[in-house]
Design a protein around this motif. Structure first.
Motif: not given
Length: 432
Positions: A268-280, A316-321
């Motif tokens: 999944i693009g933008g996916n993370m090991v430690l945190n959820d994301s509405a986009w990713y 500095d992109k706002p997609t995960y802040k």
């Protein structure tokens, strides 16, 4: 190689094949063979031949239909399988739906070109013997089996008629493949004329499984390989509609080696090991079983994830802040959880070093230090059953902090088509 003798248009109706998952509780029954396959004593042994990880409806980087959903429309989606068989079924997901999803009709067929399908190959799908089905909110299900012969690396078209208003749609944002939409019911169409709209996302479709041919033996052996990760696994910057992700390249390399195995993509693009994301997508531990470990016939999982955990705090992109500043120890502990979960389900688990990220918007002093420490742990700790060193395989010899120019898509973070092929070459096939 599977025979390409064409079957009739009959679709096997297998009562009790409906397996609905509400949340994580399975409420359906195991498929039982019936009509059209007299004499078959046992339920089909299924092998995942293609897979995609579901995501919440979101805007994404390119226009998509997920937030608006569908209303009285037909959705046609094209995917390429990495395993063949003489029977097929689809898996559908309403994992992020807030209301029941009504599938009024569904078909599966061999792809011809674009939204057109091969004449004589269209199979009406059933669900528990019925031509339509309702998937509860947060549920998932499999169709009954259909008589459809597919060869490895053949494209298959899945068509869904969504007669009512769906609301926001569970989807996979970045497919790097074209999906099509038409007004009304066009599930049986072989031509493309009605499908005047297109997008580069998949909706509701989370898998295509096959059985028969060599796939039954593979399912018993659990030799499927699933690649789990973020946008690099997903295939970001690969050529649309050409199947140039590293999962495609690995499946092709395995076939050429004389030891073909299905390869599934759970990126999944933008996916993370430690945190959820509405986009990713949900963090890795929350989706690992659903998207990777529980796929039918899978025996090995390759984990490549962590660049977004360490890189989002640099950009500095706002997609995960706000993006937390993640330490090497935190990232390593996240991977240890994945290793334990995979082994608890009897799977072999292969780790991967993070690719060079110098010059990208994910790069900074902290990200560089954490990446180095994490990669050293992957190479030296023995925590994974085996590892693949993408960091060394794709690095620029003149500047190991950066991707080699020949493998760089241009953003200094994602490989191009040649880079994805290089990733596949870097894998010791025996480690799988």
């Amino acid at each position: 190689m599977i025979s390409r003798a064409r079957k009739t248009l009959a679709v096997t109706a297998t009562a009790a094949a409906l397996a609905v998952t509400a949340g994580l509780a399975v409420t359906g029954a195991q498929a039982v063979p019936s009509g059209g396959h007299e004499g078959r004593k046992e339920a089909a042994a299924w092998t995942a031949a293609w897979a995609s990880a579901p995501q919440r409806p979101s805007t994404g980087f390119k226009p998509n239909w997920s937030e608006a959903g569908f209303d009285g429309q037909t959705l046609r989606q094209v995917v390429r399988v990495t395993e063949g068989g003489d029977r097929a079924r689809i898996r559908l997901s309403n994992a992020y739906g807030t209301s029941p999803l009504r599938i009024a009709a569904a078909t599966v067929a061999r792809t011809k070109k674009g939204a057109s399908v091969e004449k004589g190959s269209v199979r009406r799908l059933t669900f528990g013997g019925k031509p339509s089905v309702t998937i509860p909110a947060r549920g998932q299900l499999s169709s009954d089996e259909a008589d459809l012969e597919l060869e490895p690396f053949e494209s298959v078209t899945v068509t869904l008629h969504l007669a009512g208003t769906t609301g926001p749609a569970t989807f996979h944002a970045q497919s790097f493949a074209t999906s099509y939409r038409a007004e009304g019911d066009h599930t049986a169409d072989t031509g493309a004329r009605a499908f005047g709209e297109s997008t580069e996302s998949w909706y509701y479709l989370s898998g295509v499984d096959v059985s028969g041919g060599g796939s039954g033996k593979r399912a018993a052996e659990r030799d499927g390989v699933v690649l789990f990760g973020d946008s690099i696994t997903d295939g970001f910057a690969s050529s649309t509609d050409l199947n140039r992700r590293w999962s495609d390249a690995l499946a092709e390399r395995l076939a050429k080696s004389g030891a073909p195995r299905p390869v599934l993509n759970a990126g999944i693009g933008g996916n993370m090991v430690l945190n959820d994301s509405a986009w990713y997508g949900e963090k890795s531990a929350n989706r690992f079983s659903r998207d990777a470990l529980d796929l039918p016939g899978v025996g090995t999982v390759v984990v490549l994830e962590g660049l977004n955990d360490i890189g989002f705090s640099e950009t500095d992109k706002p997609t995960y802040k706000p993006a937390p500043v993640v330490s090497a120890r935190e990232l390593i502990n996240g991977h240890k959880k994945l290793i334990r979960e995979a082994r608890a389900k009897g799977l072999k688990v292969v780790g991967a070093t993070l690719l060079p990220l110098g010059g990208s918007d994910h790069y900074g002093e902290h990200a560089a230090a954490v990446s180095d420490a994490f990669n050293t742990w992957v190479r030296t700790s023995g925590a994974y059953d085996a590892y693949v060193d993408f960091d060394k395989a794709l690095a620029d010899p003149a500047d190991p902090e950066r991707l080699a120019p020949a493998y760089d898509s241009g953003d200094h973070l994602h490989p191009n088509d040649a880079g994805y092929r290089a990733m596949a070459r870097a894998v010791d096939l025996k480690s799988l």
